[in-house]
Write an enzyme that holds these catalytic residues in place. Structure first.
Site, PDB file in Angstrom:
ATOM      1  N   LYS A  13      45.580  32.235  34.962  1.00  0.00           N
ATOM      2  CA  LYS A  13      45.018  31.306  35.959  1.00  0.00           C
ATOM      3  C   LYS A  13      43.569  30.959  35.627  1.00  0.00           C
ATOM      4  O   LYS A  13      43.177  29.801  35.669  1.00  0.00           O
ATOM      5  CB  LYS A  13      45.090  31.914  37.370  1.00  0.00           C
ATOM      6  CG  LYS A  13      46.503  32.224  37.841  1.00  0.00           C
ATOM      7  CD  LYS A  13      46.528  32.647  39.292  1.00  0.00           C
ATOM      8  CE  LYS A  13      45.895  33.996  39.560  1.00  0.00           C
ATOM      9  NZ  LYS A  13      46.653  35.148  39.028  1.00  0.00           N
ATOM     10  N   ARG A  88      46.808  34.339  49.280  1.00  0.00           N
ATOM     11  CA  ARG A  88      47.757  35.304  48.726  1.00  0.00           C
ATOM     12  C   ARG A  88      48.760  35.774  49.771  1.00  0.00           C
ATOM     13  O   ARG A  88      49.682  36.514  49.436  1.00  0.00           O
ATOM     14  CB  ARG A  88      46.994  36.525  48.210  1.00  0.00           C
ATOM     15  CG  ARG A  88      46.748  36.535  46.708  1.00  0.00           C
ATOM     16  CD  ARG A  88      45.953  37.771  46.418  1.00  0.00           C
ATOM     17  NE  ARG A  88      46.011  38.285  45.094  1.00  0.00           N
ATOM     18  CZ  ARG A  88      45.103  38.068  44.162  1.00  0.00           C
ATOM     19  NH1 ARG A  88      44.130  37.227  44.386  1.00  0.00           N
ATOM     20  NH2 ARG A  88      45.184  38.672  43.015  1.00  0.00           N
ATOM     21  N   ARG A 127      43.831  43.790  28.063  1.00  0.00           N
ATOM     22  CA  ARG A 127      42.701  42.887  28.337  1.00  0.00           C
ATOM     23  C   ARG A 127      41.376  43.654  28.326  1.00  0.00           C
ATOM     24  O   ARG A 127      41.277  44.750  28.858  1.00  0.00           O
ATOM     25  CB  ARG A 127      42.907  42.211  29.695  1.00  0.00           C
ATOM     26  CG  ARG A 127      41.769  41.271  30.080  1.00  0.00           C
ATOM     27  CD  ARG A 127      42.190  40.315  31.140  1.00  0.00           C
ATOM     28  NE  ARG A 127      42.257  40.925  32.465  1.00  0.00           N
ATOM     29  CZ  ARG A 127      42.448  40.233  33.578  1.00  0.00           C
ATOM     30  NH1 ARG A 127      42.588  38.921  33.519  1.00  0.00           N
ATOM     31  NH2 ARG A 127      42.509  40.828  34.745  1.00  0.00           N
ATOM     32  N   ARG A 160      38.907  46.440  33.012  1.00  0.00           N
ATOM     33  CA  ARG A 160      38.775  46.436  34.464  1.00  0.00           C
ATOM     34  C   ARG A 160      39.547  47.611  35.057  1.00  0.00           C
ATOM     35  O   ARG A 160      40.621  47.942  34.570  1.00  0.00           O
ATOM     36  CB  ARG A 160      39.348  45.127  35.033  1.00  0.00           C
ATOM     37  CG  ARG A 160      38.315  44.049  35.225  1.00  0.00           C
ATOM     38  CD  ARG A 160      38.909  42.717  35.529  1.00  0.00           C
ATOM     39  NE  ARG A 160      39.852  42.689  36.644  1.00  0.00           N
ATOM     40  CZ  ARG A 160      40.381  41.558  37.134  1.00  0.00           C
ATOM     41  NH1 ARG A 160      40.055  40.396  36.603  1.00  0.00           N
ATOM     42  NH2 ARG A 160      41.223  41.585  38.126  1.00  0.00           N
ATOM     43  N   ARG A 171      50.079  45.836  41.628  1.00  0.00           N
ATOM     44  CA  ARG A 171      49.672  44.446  41.876  1.00  0.00           C
ATOM     45  C   ARG A 171      50.883  43.522  41.775  1.00  0.00           C
ATOM     46  O   ARG A 171      51.000  42.553  42.516  1.00  0.00           O
ATOM     47  CB  ARG A 171      48.581  44.017  40.874  1.00  0.00           C
ATOM     48  CG  ARG A 171      47.239  44.695  41.144  1.00  0.00           C
ATOM     49  CD  ARG A 171      46.317  44.593  39.955  1.00  0.00           C
ATOM     50  NE  ARG A 171      45.742  43.266  39.770  1.00  0.00           N
ATOM     51  CZ  ARG A 171      45.106  42.892  38.666  1.00  0.00           C
ATOM     52  NH1 ARG A 171      44.969  43.722  37.652  1.00  0.00           N
ATOM     53  NH2 ARG A 171      44.593  41.678  38.580  1.00  0.00           N
TER      54      ARG A 171
HETATM   55  P1  AMP Z   1      42.268  38.802  41.035  1.00  0.00           P
HETATM   56  O1  AMP Z   1      41.062  38.799  40.188  1.00  0.00           O
HETATM   57  O2  AMP Z   1      42.525  37.482  41.711  1.00  0.00           O
HETATM   58  O3  AMP Z   1      43.495  39.349  40.332  1.00  0.00           O
HETATM   59  O4  AMP Z   1      41.971  39.811  42.261  1.00  0.00           O
HETATM   60  C1  AMP Z   1      41.692  41.182  42.023  1.00  0.00           C
HETATM   61  C2  AMP Z   1      41.935  41.975  43.302  1.00  0.00           C
HETATM   62  O5  AMP Z   1      41.077  41.487  44.343  1.00  0.00           O
HETATM   63  C3  AMP Z   1      43.334  41.867  43.891  1.00  0.00           C
HETATM   64  O6  AMP Z   1      44.249  42.787  43.272  1.00  0.00           O
HETATM   65  C4  AMP Z   1      43.081  42.204  45.355  1.00  0.00           C
HETATM   66  O7  AMP Z   1      42.882  43.592  45.547  1.00  0.00           O
HETATM   67  C5  AMP Z   1      41.737  41.504  45.610  1.00  0.00           C
HETATM   68  N1  AMP Z   1      41.929  40.114  46.071  1.00  0.00           N
HETATM   69  C6  AMP Z   1      41.564  38.970  45.415  1.00  0.00           C
HETATM   70  N2  AMP Z   1      41.890  37.867  46.127  1.00  0.00           N
HETATM   71  C7  AMP Z   1      42.481  38.316  47.263  1.00  0.00           C
HETATM   72  C8  AMP Z   1      43.080  37.675  48.384  1.00  0.00           C
HETATM   73  N3  AMP Z   1      43.139  36.327  48.497  1.00  0.00           N
HETATM   74  N4  AMP Z   1      43.593  38.457  49.371  1.00  0.00           N
HETATM   75  C9  AMP Z   1      43.545  39.802  49.297  1.00  0.00           C
HETATM   76  N5  AMP Z   1      43.030  40.486  48.242  1.00  0.00           N
HETATM   77  C10 AMP Z   1      42.495  39.747  47.235  1.00  0.00           C
END
Ligand code: AMP
Length: 214
Positions: A13, A88, A127, A160, A171
């Site tokens: 993304k 989400r 990654r 990370r 996840r």
């Molecule tokens: P990402 O970088 O988008 O994969 O987000 C990393 C982590 O941040 C996710 O696994 C969630 O724990 C948290 N997170 C990011 N965006 C959201 C969202 N819209 N709602 C809830 N948790 C989020």
């Protein structure tokens, strides 16, 4: 143009968003990045969020919605946006609808990048991210020239915390359980576009553009 970009973690993304931003002059809002920034600044909100993130769980809606509303309030997104990692959940999607109505904005596309679970695990376990400039590498598919060092700025590369296999699998479970209900929420609007997310970066981007330019 206003876009939601969806897909499992590691679907690419961020990479596709970067191109869309350049070509369509959009502003990106990544809730994951907002949370990671809050963590690195040592903010209370970030520290609370980190507990959920490290377990691969979703951060509570009220925290996320607070961050998102703040960004809309600032007016940063009024020339066109790309939302990455938000909404989400169905309730986040409903809240976004309200925010858009309040601000007189319209959603044009919901792009969903489809990638198989095992590909996600393979991509994310390998990654590595640069601590200084955020550039992204992969130990097999896109290694840096020098071990653990960024090709662009020489910064140290790190993994990370939530890119560990156990967390990735959590996840993915969360993605399938909760995030797919978001696509169901948008399906009746006719704005959802499913894109095969396993080809080359260029091919995937080409497919996305074909839909946006229709
Ligand atoms: P990402 O970088 O988008 O994969 O987000 C990393 C982590 O941040 C996710 O696994 C969630 O724990 C948290 N997170 C990011 N965006 C959201 C969202 N819209 N709602 C809830 N948790 C989020």
């Amino acid at each position: 143009m206003n876009i939601i970009l969806m897909g499992p973690p590691g679907a690419g993304k961020g990479t596709q968003a970067k191109r869309l931003i350049e070509d369509y002059n959009l502003t990106q809002l990544s809730t994951g990045d907002l949370l990671r920034n809050a963590i690195s600044r040592g903010e209370e909100l970030g520290l609370k969020a980190r507990e959920y993130m490290n377990k691969g769980r979703l951060v509570p809606d009220e925290v996320i919605l607070g961050l998102v509303k703040e960004e809309f309030k600032r007016g940063n997104l009024s020339n066109g946006f790309i939302l990455d990692g938000f909404p989400r959940t169905r309730s986040q999607a409903e809240s976004l609808d309200k925010v858009l109505t309040e601000t007189g904005m319209v959603l044009n596309f919901v792009i969903v990048l489809e990638v198989k679970d095992e590909s996600v695990v393979e991509r994310l376990c390998g990654r590595r991210i640069c601590k200084d400039c955020g550039a992204s590498y992969h130990i097999c598919f896109h290694p840096s020239r020098e071990n653990d060092k960024c090709d662009i700025c020489g910064g140290v590369l790190f993994q990370r915390d939530d890119d560990k296999e156990h967390t990735i699998r959590n996840r993915l479970i969360v993605y399938h359980q909760q995030t797919e209900e978001v696509t169901e929420f948008y399906n009746p609007t006719g704005k959802v576009v499913f894109i095969e997310g396993e080809g080359s970066i260029d091919d995937i981007y080409h497919q996305i553009k074909l839909h946006l330019n229709k």
